[in-house]
Design an enzyme around this catalytic site. Structure first.
Site, PDB file in Angstrom:
ATOM      1  N   GLU A 195     -10.033  -4.359  -5.679  1.00 41.76           N
ATOM      2  CA  GLU A 195      -9.627  -3.221  -4.857  1.00 41.76           C
ATOM      3  C   GLU A 195      -9.593  -1.947  -5.683  1.00 41.76           C
ATOM      4  O   GLU A 195      -9.243  -1.963  -6.865  1.00 41.76           O
ATOM      5  CB  GLU A 195      -8.282  -3.456  -4.181  1.00 41.76           C
ATOM      6  CG  GLU A 195      -7.098  -3.730  -5.081  1.00 41.76           C
ATOM      7  CD  GLU A 195      -5.793  -3.785  -4.284  1.00 41.76           C
ATOM      8  OE1 GLU A 195      -5.355  -2.721  -3.814  1.00 41.76           O
ATOM      9  OE2 GLU A 195      -5.222  -4.883  -4.145  1.00 41.76           O
TER      10      GLU A 195
ATOM     11  N   SER B  80       0.826  -1.199   0.000  1.00 39.15           N
ATOM     12  CA  SER B  80       0.000   0.000   0.000  1.00 39.15           C
ATOM     13  C   SER B  80       0.869   1.261   0.000  1.00 39.15           C
ATOM     14  O   SER B  80       1.685   1.445  -0.903  1.00 39.15           O
ATOM     15  CB  SER B  80      -0.967  -0.037   1.186  1.00 39.15           C
ATOM     16  OG  SER B  80      -1.989   0.910   1.047  1.00 39.15           O
TER      17      SER B  80
ATOM     18  N   HIS C 151      -7.364  -5.542  -1.080  1.00 38.04           N
ATOM     19  CA  HIS C 151      -6.150  -4.796  -0.794  1.00 38.04           C
ATOM     20  C   HIS C 151      -5.293  -5.492   0.260  1.00 38.04           C
ATOM     21  O   HIS C 151      -5.751  -5.775   1.361  1.00 38.04           O
ATOM     22  CB  HIS C 151      -6.547  -3.394  -0.305  1.00 38.04           C
ATOM     23  CG  HIS C 151      -5.428  -2.420  -0.209  1.00 38.04           C
ATOM     24  ND1 HIS C 151      -4.680  -2.021  -1.292  1.00 38.04           N
ATOM     25  CD2 HIS C 151      -4.926  -1.736   0.856  1.00 38.04           C
ATOM     26  CE1 HIS C 151      -3.779  -1.138  -0.913  1.00 38.04           C
ATOM     27  NE2 HIS C 151      -3.905  -0.955   0.388  1.00 38.04           N
TER      28      HIS C 151
END
Length: 300
Positions: free
Chosen positions: A244, A150, A274
């Protein structure tokens, strides 16, 4: 087909998101988000036989995570996710443990400074500092892996781009797990995947970056590597979930990297969300295993 375990986790995430609603940034509590991520990570099991050692990188708290098969001269600098505003060694210890096994490397997880208390460029400065510290400690760049999930994936790219711009030796390989590479949020998947995504909120994903960026243009290549020149970077592997909203942050990054001549291995995981690798599901372990095989194929 998705495993029963992943279907159960996905339903739980959807139920949790539905219960909390989709708050605007003005209603967002950083402390609650940080505590929530810590609580979620507490649900993951301890990985047996893994050695965990607290350390500090000249003032930056950090943690060594070492599996029994980790090679002494191989290190994985892992930059945790959390939208630049949350995350810690605690939240990513399980993932770091599994990656240590799969890559046969000692994993170093620095707790880089978080926004809004420490906005850009604090996180990048700390990531660069950790890399320089590893090099000065005797680790050779050809034996260093860098990666993250991320925001940590975006920070990985920002670190590589800065090292390249400075003419410094680069790590041997990069690992990107659902990387957040476009803080302007221009990817079509922000809309096309918003109903499928069980975890991320489009509203917050678009509004939270200001806590990190302040007055910085969200399309500045150093904070949003999707807009950068990606030539001259080390081999990289990118894994992302099909369900996602940040899917296009990966697809566009990979397209740009391939166009720039980069060595990229890319996989979109059907029915996954995610950073699904942080959960104890078969697909998460399979992804981690594939990442390990890629890394080992690129190192001596």
């Amino acid at each position: 087909m998705a495993s029963p375990e992943s279907l159960m986790v996905k339903q739980l995430l959807k139920a949790q998101s539905a219960g909390q609603g989709q708050p605007a940034a003005a209603e967002f509590s950083i402390e609650a988000a940080r505590q929530g991520l810590e609580m979620l990570s507490a649900l993951t099991p301890d990985v047996s036989d893994v050695q965990v050692e607290k350390t500090a990188i000249e003032g930056i708290p950090a943690e060594w995570v070492s599996a029994p098969n980790a090679k002494a001269d191989r290190v994985f600098l892992y930059l945790h996710g959390g939208a630049y505003i949350m995350g810690s060694c605690n939240t990513h210890r399980y993932l770091a443990s599994k990656l240590s096994f799969s890559t046969e490397a000692r994993v170093l997880v620095p707790e880089y400074r978080l926004a809004p208390e420490h906005p850009f460029p604090a996180a990048l400065e700390d990531a660069l500092h950790a890399y320089h510290w590893l090099c000065s400690s005797g680790y050779q760049p050809e034996n260093i892996i860098i990666g993250g999930d991320s925001a940590g994936g975006g920070l990985t790219m920002s670190t590589l781009l800065t090292l390249k711009e400075n003419g410094e030796p680069l790590p041997a390989v990069a690992v990107l797990i659902s990387p957040w590479t476009d803080l302007a949020g221009t990817g079509e998947s922000m809309e096309t995947r918003k109903e499928a995504d069980p975890w991320l909120s489009p509203n917050l994903t678009l509004e939270v970056p200001v806590m990190y960026l302040r007055e910085i243009d969200p399309k500045n290549p150093i904070v949003s590597p999707i807009y950068a020149d990606l030539s001259g970077l080390p081999p990289m592997i990118v894994h992302v979930g099909n369900d996602e909203i940040l899917l296009d942050d990966s697809t566009r990054l990979v397209d740009r990297a391939l166009s720039a001549g980069a060595d990229v291995t890319f996989k979109i995981w059907e029915d996954m969300w995610h950073v699904f690798q942080t959960f104890t599901i078969p697909e998460g372990q399979q992804s981690i295993d594939e990442i390990g095989e890629f890394v080992k194929s690129k190192l001596r």
